[in-house]
Write a protein that holds these residues in place. Structure first.
Motif, mmCIF file in Angstrom:
data_model
loop_
_atom_site.group_PDB
_atom_site.id
_atom_site.type_symbol
_atom_site.label_atom_id
_atom_site.label_comp_id
_atom_site.label_asym_id
_atom_site.label_seq_id
_atom_site.Cartn_x
_atom_site.Cartn_y
_atom_site.Cartn_z
ATOM 1 N N VAL A 31 -37.155 -18.948 -45.953
ATOM 2 C CA VAL A 31 -35.988 -18.162 -45.535
ATOM 3 C C VAL A 31 -34.860 -19.102 -45.124
ATOM 4 O O VAL A 31 -33.680 -18.820 -45.345
ATOM 5 N N ASN A 48 -30.606 -19.092 -45.593
ATOM 6 C CA ASN A 48 -29.714 -19.245 -44.442
ATOM 7 C C ASN A 48 -28.827 -20.474 -44.581
ATOM 8 O O ASN A 48 -27.653 -20.437 -44.195
ATOM 9 N N THR A 102 -31.579 -12.101 -44.219
ATOM 10 C CA THR A 102 -32.273 -12.851 -45.263
ATOM 11 C C THR A 102 -33.767 -12.582 -45.170
ATOM 12 O O THR A 102 -34.286 -12.227 -44.101
ATOM 13 N N LYS A 103 -34.441 -12.759 -46.296
ATOM 14 C CA LYS A 103 -35.890 -12.574 -46.314
ATOM 15 C C LYS A 103 -36.492 -13.333 -47.485
ATOM 16 O O LYS A 103 -35.788 -13.703 -48.433
ATOM 17 N N ARG A 104 -37.768 -13.555 -47.417
ATOM 18 C CA ARG A 104 -38.544 -14.148 -48.504
ATOM 19 C C ARG A 104 -39.302 -13.010 -49.153
ATOM 20 O O ARG A 104 -39.956 -12.216 -48.472
#
Length: 193
Positions: A90, A94, A120-122
């Motif tokens: 992540v 960022n 944000t994310k994975r």
């Protein structure tokens, strides 16, 4: 370091009716999604400063595309987001969404004072993401607390890719009526009120 955009998608949501009420001023939300290779996929890198610096060009290109998709409507709110493929962190998204990326966006929308909401994310390819929106000049404008839900295409991002996202809107929610600071009453120059 140079990070090239491999694919650029634009989504437009142009809405004139909410809860059966028609509006003369439509709500137009746009999202620009840029797919890029993650140069740090599958390995830990302590210093992400090269990736941060490279994001300025991404921010400029995506901002230009997003403003164009607004079709001449003024921009009142914005947001950003990122989905990192499963081979990354992540932190990689960022790093590409810091102030370095955001300053071209602020300039493209005619200047802005408020921080840009971000998420944000994975996730694997085809993920859903909710990108928050807020007024570009004052965070206390409740009518502009909104967002866009986006589903990425089934093939993106791959494990070694990142999908970066910019969202814009020309106004607050249709039928907004929960009080707070009105956009035409913004007076302070601190990004809050």
């Amino acid at each position: 370091m140079k990070i090239d955009i491999q694919r650029l998608l634009t989504m437009i949501d142009h809405k004139t009716v909410e809860a059966g009420r028609s509006h003369d001023q439509p709500l137009r939300k746009v999202a620009v999604i840029a797919l890029v290779k993650n140069p740090y996929a599958r390995r830990y890198v302590e210093d992400l400063s090269e990736m941060i610096a490279a994001s300025e060009a991404l921010g400029a290109a995506m901002s230009e595309a997003a403003v164009a998709a607004m079709g001449g409507l003024p921009v009142e709110s914005y947001g950003k987001g990122g989905v990192v493929g499963m081979g990354g962190e992540v932190e990689h998204a960022n790093a590409m969404l810091t102030t370095t990326f955001a300053e071209p966006l602020r300039a493209a929308v005619g200047g802005a004072l408020a921080w840009i909401p971000s998420f944000t994310k994975r996730a694997p390819a085809g993920a859903l993401i909710d990108v928050p929106l807020a007024h570009k000049d004052a965070l206390y404008v409740r009518s502009h607390y909104d967002g866009m839900t986006l589903r990425l295409p089934d093939e993106m991002p791959d494990a070694d890719e990142v999908a970066l996202i910019i969202c814009l809107a020309n106004r607050g929610r249709l039928n907004a009526r929960v009080g707070g600071l009105a956009s035409d009453a913004i007076r302070a120059k601190d990004g809050l009120r």
